[in-house]
Write an enzyme that holds these catalytic residues in place. Sequence first.
Site, PDB file in Angstrom:
ATOM      1  N   SER A   1       0.850  -1.186   0.000  1.00  0.00           N
ATOM      2  CA  SER A   1       0.000   0.000   0.000  1.00  0.00           C
ATOM      3  C   SER A   1       0.886   1.237   0.000  1.00  0.00           C
ATOM      4  CB  SER A   1      -0.877   0.011   1.258  1.00  0.00           C
ATOM      5  OG  SER A   1      -1.509   1.259   1.422  1.00  0.00           O
TER       6      SER A   1
ATOM      7  N   TYR B   1      -1.718  -0.182  10.795  1.00  0.00           N
ATOM      8  CA  TYR B   1      -1.797  -0.459   9.364  1.00  0.00           C
ATOM      9  C   TYR B   1      -0.556   0.051   8.645  1.00  0.00           C
ATOM     10  CZ  TYR B   1      -3.479  -0.611   4.570  1.00  0.00           C
ATOM     11  OH  TYR B   1      -3.610  -0.877   3.224  1.00  0.00           O
TER      12      TYR B   1
END
Length: 171
Positions: A78, A91
């Site tokens: 990501s 995250y």
Amino acid sequence: MTQCEVRRKVQEDTQRAFGRLDVLVMNHGLVTTAPLAELSQAEFDFTFNINLKSFVVLIKAAVPYLEKTKSSIVCVSSIYSTLCRVGLLPYFLSKAAMDHMVRCLALEPKQMFEAVTPLSDRHSTVHEPIDAIAFLVSEEARYITDQCLIVDGGLSLKGNPRNWPPLKSSL
């Protein structure tokens, strides 16, 4: 059944059903939203188990099958692995750790990665950067923008160029 057992079972079922494993693509993740002061240890651990540990477990289980077919592993990360934002620490950290895990695995001996990356004794051919460029200008790359693609066969993973062994002369 634990999460690790479930992951191994998926790979074993795939191997049994198809007789081989040609590629391992991992594209999953879990977002936990809480500032650090409100984040529980369980939330942090759960996020890391899904976003990082599962990648490690799946890769470790897949390597013996992938070595047989000389296949690839693709870990989808990501952009958040490189950014910062309040409330998304687990995250962001887990994705950054995954990116680094991939770099580290590319250097691990006695695994499928060794034969492919990093390339030890040659420069790229003229076709390797051209292939990357052809992909980037193709319809398949229509959603990729603002990226620096390093096409170096893993050379940059070796760190400081002063520590690299000399290349063999091709003359």
